[in-house]
Write an enzyme that holds these catalytic residues in place. Structure first.
Site, mmCIF file in Angstrom:
data_model
loop_
_atom_site.group_PDB
_atom_site.id
_atom_site.type_symbol
_atom_site.label_atom_id
_atom_site.label_comp_id
_atom_site.label_asym_id
_atom_site.label_seq_id
_atom_site.Cartn_x
_atom_site.Cartn_y
_atom_site.Cartn_z
ATOM 1 N N HIS A 117 0.841 -1.204 0.000
ATOM 2 C CA HIS A 117 0.000 0.000 0.000
ATOM 3 C C HIS A 117 0.877 1.257 0.000
ATOM 4 O O HIS A 117 0.650 2.181 -0.768
ATOM 5 C CB HIS A 117 -0.902 0.011 1.241
ATOM 6 C CG HIS A 117 -2.122 -0.849 1.120
ATOM 7 N ND1 HIS A 117 -2.067 -2.205 0.984
ATOM 8 C CD2 HIS A 117 -3.449 -0.533 1.118
ATOM 9 C CE1 HIS A 117 -3.300 -2.696 0.906
ATOM 10 N NE2 HIS A 117 -4.156 -1.699 0.989
ATOM 11 N N HIS A 176 1.158 -4.563 9.073
ATOM 12 C CA HIS A 176 2.566 -4.246 8.794
ATOM 13 C C HIS A 176 3.281 -3.799 10.060
ATOM 14 O O HIS A 176 2.667 -3.145 10.917
ATOM 15 C CB HIS A 176 2.700 -3.116 7.774
ATOM 16 C CG HIS A 176 2.459 -3.541 6.369
ATOM 17 N ND1 HIS A 176 3.204 -4.510 5.747
ATOM 18 C CD2 HIS A 176 1.564 -3.128 5.449
ATOM 19 C CE1 HIS A 176 2.761 -4.680 4.516
ATOM 20 N NE2 HIS A 176 1.757 -3.869 4.315
HETATM 21 O O1 LIG Z 1 1.678 -5.091 1.366
HETATM 22 P P1 LIG Z 1 0.297 -4.570 1.592
HETATM 23 O O2 LIG Z 1 0.288 -3.134 2.012
HETATM 24 O O3 LIG Z 1 -0.525 -5.446 2.478
HETATM 25 O O4 LIG Z 1 -0.425 -4.547 0.185
HETATM 26 C C1 LIG Z 1 -0.320 -5.581 -0.726
HETATM 27 C C2 LIG Z 1 -1.602 -6.047 -1.348
HETATM 28 O O5 LIG Z 1 -2.747 -5.512 -0.752
HETATM 29 C C3 LIG Z 1 -3.957 -6.091 -1.212
HETATM 30 O O6 LIG Z 1 -5.039 -5.720 -0.459
HETATM 31 C C4 LIG Z 1 -4.093 -5.825 -2.658
HETATM 32 O O7 LIG Z 1 -5.317 -6.249 -3.190
HETATM 33 C C5 LIG Z 1 -2.922 -6.412 -3.381
HETATM 34 O O8 LIG Z 1 -3.020 -6.190 -4.729
HETATM 35 C C6 LIG Z 1 -1.640 -5.831 -2.838
HETATM 36 O O9 LIG Z 1 -0.528 -6.316 -3.511
#
Ligand SMILES: O=P(O)(O)OC[C@H]1O[C@@H](O)[C@H](O)[C@@H](O)[C@@H]1O
Length: 302
Positions: A117, A176
């Site tokens: 994100h 995260h």
């Molecule tokens: O690493 P993060 O912030 O959780 O985001 C990664 C993923 O988040 C998801 O919610 C998306 O649909 C994916 O496409 C994306 O790759």
């Protein structure tokens, strides 16, 4: 190894304290997380941008797909945990960890680092910022240099604050650790700079390339994704290890979504890359039209 454990422990405590200090903030942080979802850029931001200018939409699509594609490969390479499952896994080894609240947006199934994100939002906002500077600030002859510098500073300030809020929302939903958001920011900035920075040899390369060349690049991108999957299998690593952990520790099955898996992201990115290649003759025409139009404007009245 213990450095990673300390980093995770510190991260888990920070998340627990954020969740307890801001108890009624679900609505605010959920909205930020949803809007900064890479999927949102594909399905909402790019079509909206196409209403302003097709080239802007193409730029945002390329930035989103390159950011998400490289993010997924980096995640496979770094193989980091997510806080919501890490705290539960280490509890089994006897380590005391803070309790993290799971939300409907917590159960992401890919590895944790860097944050997709934060990385995607940074790359997209970098491209938007460059667009505004390139097309609206620099050519504006009525603006003094001082005002132009102030506007640039304002756009950077907006970008940084937006990234801070996206990062806080990812911490709040316990998906995260803080350092994964910081890494996401730096990698997102690198993607943005590589794609649209004035000093980069790669700047706006997809606007110049023929559709055949772009199709070759998207085939390369797709084959790198497939090779990354099989390379892990060849090394005896299960590319779905993170999905298994998500299934093991997610408290509600309905929080798990197939569109959060690394394979889903890679398929979407490959498809988007092929789409960019096949639509590039249209972009070239629009680019040409813009050049002709600005040449006419600059010589009119004759
Ligand atoms: O690493 P993060 O912030 O959780 O985001 C990664 C993923 O988040 C998801 O919610 C998306 O649909 C994916 O496409 C994306 O790759």
């Amino acid at each position: 190894m213990s450095v990673t454990r300390e980093l995770y422990k510190f991260g888990a405590s920070s998340i627990a304290s954020l969740q307890s200090r801001l108890p009624n903030s679900d609505g605010f942080f959920f909205t930020i997380t949803k809007v900064s979802d890479p999927a949102y850029a594909f399905s909402v931001l790019v079509p909206l941008a196409a209403g302003i200018h097709t080239l802007l939409a193409a730029d945002l699509l390329v930035a989103s797909l390159v950011a998400e594609w490289s993010n997924t490969l980096l995640k496979w390479l770094l193989m980091e945990d997510r806080p919501y499952w890490w705290v539960r896994e280490v509890e089994l080894t006897g380590l005391r960890t803070p309790t993290l609240r799971q939300t409907p947006l917590t159960c992401e199934t890919g590895p944790g680092s860097p944050s997709g994100h934060v990385m995607g939002a940074t790359a997209v906002m970098y491209v938007l910022r460059e667009w505004i500077e390139h097309y609206y600030i620099i050519p504006h002859e009525d603006l003094s240099d001082k005002k132009k510098r102030a506007l640039n500073l304002l756009s950077w300030t907006f970008l940084i604050w937006a990234v801070v809020f996206v990062s806080l929302s990812r911490l709040y939903v316990a998906t995260h650790f803080p350092h994964q958001c910081v890494l996401g920011f730096f990698f997102g900035l690198m993607v943005g700079r590589l794609l649209v920075c004035k000093t980069s040899a790669w700047t706006w390369w997809w606007r110049r390339g023929s559709w055949k060349r772009l199709l070759c690049i998207s085939a390369l991108l797709t084959s790198i994704s497939i090779s990354a999957y099989w390379f892990q299998r060849a090394l005896g690593i299960d590319p779905q290890w993170s999905v298994r952990l998500a299934f093991k520790w997610c408290e509600h099955a309905e929080y798990l979504h197939v569109d959060t898996t690394p394979l889903y992201s890679l398929v979407r990115d490959s498809g988007a890359a092929i789409g960019v290649a096949l639509s590039s003759p249209v972009h070239s025409l629009l680019h040409l039209e813009r050049i002709v139009q600005s040449t006419i404007n600059s010589h009119w009245p004759p």
